[in-house]
Design a protein around this motif. Structure first.
Motif, PDB file in Angstrom:
ATOM      1  N   ASP A   1      -0.026   2.790   8.350  1.00 39.26           N
ATOM      2  CA  ASP A   1       0.153   1.756   7.331  1.00 39.26           C
ATOM      3  C   ASP A   1      -0.901   0.666   7.446  1.00 39.26           C
TER       4      ASP A   1
ATOM      5  N   PRO B   1       0.865  -1.167   0.000  1.00 43.77           N
ATOM      6  CA  PRO B   1       0.000   0.000   0.000  1.00 43.77           C
ATOM      7  C   PRO B   1       0.906   1.224   0.000  1.00 43.77           C
ATOM      8  N   ARG B   2       0.375   2.387   0.259  1.00 41.84           N
ATOM      9  CA  ARG B   2       1.199   3.592   0.232  1.00 41.84           C
ATOM     10  C   ARG B   2       2.113   3.613   1.470  1.00 41.84           C
TER      11      ARG B   2
ATOM     12  N   PRO C   1      -8.364   1.861   3.500  1.00 43.03           N
ATOM     13  CA  PRO C   1      -7.811   3.062   2.873  1.00 43.03           C
ATOM     14  C   PRO C   1      -8.884   4.127   2.688  1.00 43.03           C
TER      15      PRO C   1
ATOM     16  N   ARG D   1      -4.024   2.001   5.922  1.00 50.81           N
ATOM     17  CA  ARG D   1      -3.942   2.038   4.460  1.00 50.81           C
ATOM     18  C   ARG D   1      -4.169   0.656   3.862  1.00 50.81           C
TER      19      ARG D   1
ATOM     20  N   GLU E   1      -2.598   1.710  -4.712  1.00 51.90           N
ATOM     21  CA  GLU E   1      -3.630   2.725  -4.919  1.00 51.90           C
ATOM     22  C   GLU E   1      -3.360   3.547  -6.180  1.00 51.90           C
TER      23      GLU E   1
END
Length: 227
Positions: free
Chosen positions: A112, A8-9, A119, A115, A86
């Motif tokens: 985190d 993820p980001r 998210p 996310r 994403e």
């Protein structure tokens, strides 16, 4: 075989891809990397570091399954570094269609974890991975493990978030994840690896342990056996 480094980001996914490739090569595996992140940071690292262990092909295309995968040497260990899910959902979907194993990088922090599980924008990664089963020959999503990254020595957070991930969150209703026992420590020598030579002592042990664990779990061949 094909292993995808997914995230993820969060930070550290490209670092983990490169240093895992370095550990695989040290263990005697033939390795090739594919950079499917539009930033092409892994490809730049291979260009700039004199000891990067393998060739890196640019592969940031939503047609990954149709154009990149068929041209791979599947007798090698192929690693693909995907961008933030994403930001690159079409590329990630195409990778998940053909990948053998997913390693999902996650730092043991609440942002985190949020996310990954809830998210603010985008589809939760558990749903992205699950839906890929409909496109795969097996009809099942790929085997996926979470790799906890940037873990502070002696901190309680890695154990806490490993428990949340494996247990389905605080209420037990979230998707359950398999978490690797190997953890990547928070060290400057690792965090600053991208773009620089791989061969530093602190960059070896965690990734050697990761190769050992993946081999023990049956996801990597034992070098020299069956050759």
């Amino acid at each position: 075989m094909l292993i995808a480094s997914l995230k993820p980001r969060t930070m550290g996914g490209t670092t983990n891809t490169g240093l895992l490739a370095y550990a695989l090569a040290r263990a005697g595996h033939a390795v090739t990397c594919y950079d499917a992140d539009e930033s092409l940071q892994l490809a730049a690292w291979a260009r700039d570091a004199g000891d990067f262990p393998c060739q890196v092909h640019e592969a940031d295309t939503p047609a990954f399954a149709e154009t990149i995968y068929p041209e791979m040497d599947h007798d090698r260990i192929n690693l693909v570094d995907a961008g933030h899910a994403e930001n690159h959902p079409d590329i990630v979907d195409s990778i998940l269609e053909v990948v053998d194993l997913v390693i999902l990088t996650l730092s043991p922090t609440n942002p985190d974890y949020e996310r990954l599980t809830r998210p603010e924008r985008g589809t939760p990664l558990a749903k992205v991975i699950k839906r890929s089963g409909a496109l795969r020959e097996s009809g099942e999503p790929p085997t996926t493990y979470v790799l906890l990254n940037r873990c502070q020595a002696g901190a309680a957070s890695p154990k806490k978030y490993a428990g949340l991930l494996t247990g389905g969150g605080e209420k037990g209703t979230d998707p359950r994840w398999s978490v690797l026992s190997t953890q990547i420590p928070r060290r400057e020598g690792i965090a600053s690896a991208v773009g620089f030579p791989c061969d530093k002592p602190e960059r070896r042990a965690p990734y050697d342990a990761l190769v050992t664990e993946l081999t023990r779990r049956g996801h990597l061949p034992v070098v020299g056996v069956g050759a």
